[in-house]
Scaffold this motif. Structure first.
Motif, mmCIF file in Angstrom:
data_model
loop_
_atom_site.group_PDB
_atom_site.id
_atom_site.type_symbol
_atom_site.label_atom_id
_atom_site.label_comp_id
_atom_site.label_asym_id
_atom_site.label_seq_id
_atom_site.Cartn_x
_atom_site.Cartn_y
_atom_site.Cartn_z
ATOM 1 N N VAL A 86 5.063 -0.803 3.826
ATOM 2 C CA VAL A 86 3.621 -0.600 3.925
ATOM 3 C C VAL A 86 3.352 0.380 5.057
ATOM 4 O O VAL A 86 3.704 0.115 6.208
ATOM 5 C CB VAL A 86 2.887 -1.939 4.179
ATOM 6 N N ILE A 87 2.745 1.523 4.691
ATOM 7 C CA ILE A 87 2.464 2.573 5.664
ATOM 8 C C ILE A 87 0.956 2.810 5.687
ATOM 9 O O ILE A 87 0.369 3.224 4.684
ATOM 10 C CB ILE A 87 3.169 3.902 5.300
ATOM 11 N N CYS A 88 0.318 2.532 6.810
ATOM 12 C CA CYS A 88 -1.111 2.819 6.965
ATOM 13 C C CYS A 88 -1.251 4.250 7.460
ATOM 14 O O CYS A 88 -0.491 4.691 8.327
ATOM 15 C CB CYS A 88 -1.748 1.863 7.973
ATOM 16 N N VAL A 89 -2.223 4.965 6.888
ATOM 17 C CA VAL A 89 -2.471 6.354 7.276
ATOM 18 C C VAL A 89 -3.912 6.436 7.752
ATOM 19 O O VAL A 89 -4.854 6.322 6.963
ATOM 20 C CB VAL A 89 -2.246 7.325 6.092
ATOM 21 N N ASP A 90 -4.083 6.583 9.072
ATOM 22 C CA ASP A 90 -5.428 6.573 9.628
ATOM 23 C C ASP A 90 -5.390 7.071 11.068
ATOM 24 O O ASP A 90 -4.334 7.058 11.707
ATOM 25 C CB ASP A 90 -5.993 5.142 9.594
ATOM 26 N N LEU A 91 -6.524 7.475 11.570
ATOM 27 C CA LEU A 91 -6.637 7.884 12.965
ATOM 28 C C LEU A 91 -6.760 6.623 13.817
ATOM 29 O O LEU A 91 -7.852 6.176 14.142
ATOM 30 C CB LEU A 91 -7.857 8.792 13.161
ATOM 31 N N ALA A 126 1.601 -3.730 8.902
ATOM 32 C CA ALA A 126 2.248 -2.549 8.324
ATOM 33 C C ALA A 126 3.637 -2.337 8.915
ATOM 34 O O ALA A 126 3.908 -2.719 10.049
ATOM 35 C CB ALA A 126 1.382 -1.317 8.570
ATOM 36 N N ASP A 127 4.496 -1.706 8.142
ATOM 37 C CA ASP A 127 5.809 -1.308 8.646
ATOM 38 C C ASP A 127 5.688 -0.096 9.568
ATOM 39 O O ASP A 127 6.509 0.086 10.462
ATOM 40 C CB ASP A 127 6.747 -0.984 7.473
ATOM 41 N N ALA A 128 4.664 0.731 9.327
ATOM 42 C CA ALA A 128 4.401 1.883 10.188
ATOM 43 C C ALA A 128 2.938 2.286 10.024
ATOM 44 O O ALA A 128 2.317 2.030 8.993
ATOM 45 C CB ALA A 128 5.312 3.059 9.828
ATOM 46 N N VAL A 129 2.409 2.927 11.062
ATOM 47 C CA VAL A 129 1.063 3.494 11.022
ATOM 48 C C VAL A 129 1.211 4.945 11.451
ATOM 49 O O VAL A 129 1.765 5.235 12.501
ATOM 50 C CB VAL A 129 0.087 2.738 11.956
ATOM 51 N N VAL A 130 0.730 5.850 10.601
ATOM 52 C CA VAL A 130 0.845 7.276 10.888
ATOM 53 C C VAL A 130 -0.540 7.916 10.855
ATOM 54 O O VAL A 130 -1.472 7.354 10.276
ATOM 55 C CB VAL A 130 1.785 8.002 9.898
ATOM 56 N N TYR A 131 -0.634 9.073 11.485
ATOM 57 C CA TYR A 131 -1.882 9.823 11.417
ATOM 58 C C TYR A 131 -1.580 11.297 11.215
ATOM 59 O O TYR A 131 -0.504 11.779 11.579
ATOM 60 C CB TYR A 131 -2.753 9.609 12.659
ATOM 61 N N VAL A 132 -2.514 11.983 10.598
ATOM 62 C CA VAL A 132 -2.421 13.426 10.416
ATOM 63 C C VAL A 132 -3.094 14.064 11.627
ATOM 64 O O VAL A 132 -4.293 13.860 11.832
ATOM 65 C CB VAL A 132 -3.120 13.866 9.111
#
Length: 182
Positions: A86-91, A126-132
């Motif tokens: 589970v990868i969350c993508v958010d600021l 989540a397993d990871a949280v990333v942001y652009v």
């Protein structure tokens, strides 16, 4: 009864209560361009808006939803394979910048709504949280495009003229001039 073999690569996009048919259509087009396997969404806003606004706001111009399922669900994480990350993508403060992130083979990428963010409980589990990395906030479809592009660019996929021929529009026959033999 024979069990279905588990997939080794699986890309699912999860949208938390999206509101815009335009953005969901853009997400579907990105899913097609970058080989996602499924798009899921929660909430009622998208379905309600799509039913009232009709085709005029449909941006899935390649009709990707005929080949990639777009599924309304109560819980984005239900029914996933046990080894799906589970990868969350958010600021979100403390998130990993996308250029530094290594994508897992099997993942569900969760994106918050256009006018909100991902719930803290999803971020916590989540397993990871990333942001652009951006200055300001991109819209939902743009964020999905950038994430999926990054995943594809970091894979072992080699570019080729055959890939270009498969991907381009039918009216595009332009070629790069060979300057070495000119």
């Amino acid at each position: 009864m024979t069990e279905k073999p588990a997939q080794t690569r699986l890309v699912t996009i999860g949208l938390v209560n999206p509101k815009s048919p335009t953005n969901v259509g853009g997400v579907m087009r990105a899913a097609g361009c970058y080989q996602a396997d499924e798009v899921r969404y929660t909430g009622k806003r998208y379905a309600l808006a799509a039913s009232h606004r009709g085709e005029q706001y449909n941006t899935d111009t390649k009709r990707v939803s005929r080949n990639i399922p777009l599924i309304g669900v109560d819980n984005l994480l239900d029914g996933l394979d046990e080894d799906t990350q589970v990868i969350c993508v958010d600021l979100v403060e403390g998130a990993i910048p996308l250029p530094e992130f290594q994508h897992p083979d099997k993942a569900i990428y969760l994106f918050g709504p256009e006018d909100g963010t991902i719930d803290q409980s999803l971020v916590d589990n989540a397993d990871a949280v990333v942001y652009v990395p951006t200055v300001g906030c991109m819209n939902l479809a743009s964020s999905v495009n950038v994430l999926l592009y990054d995943r594809l660019a970091k894979s072992n996929t080699q570019g080729s003229d055959e890939l270009i021929r498969q991907s381009r529009d039918t009216n595009n026959r332009v070629k790069v001039k060979d300057h070495k033999n000119a």
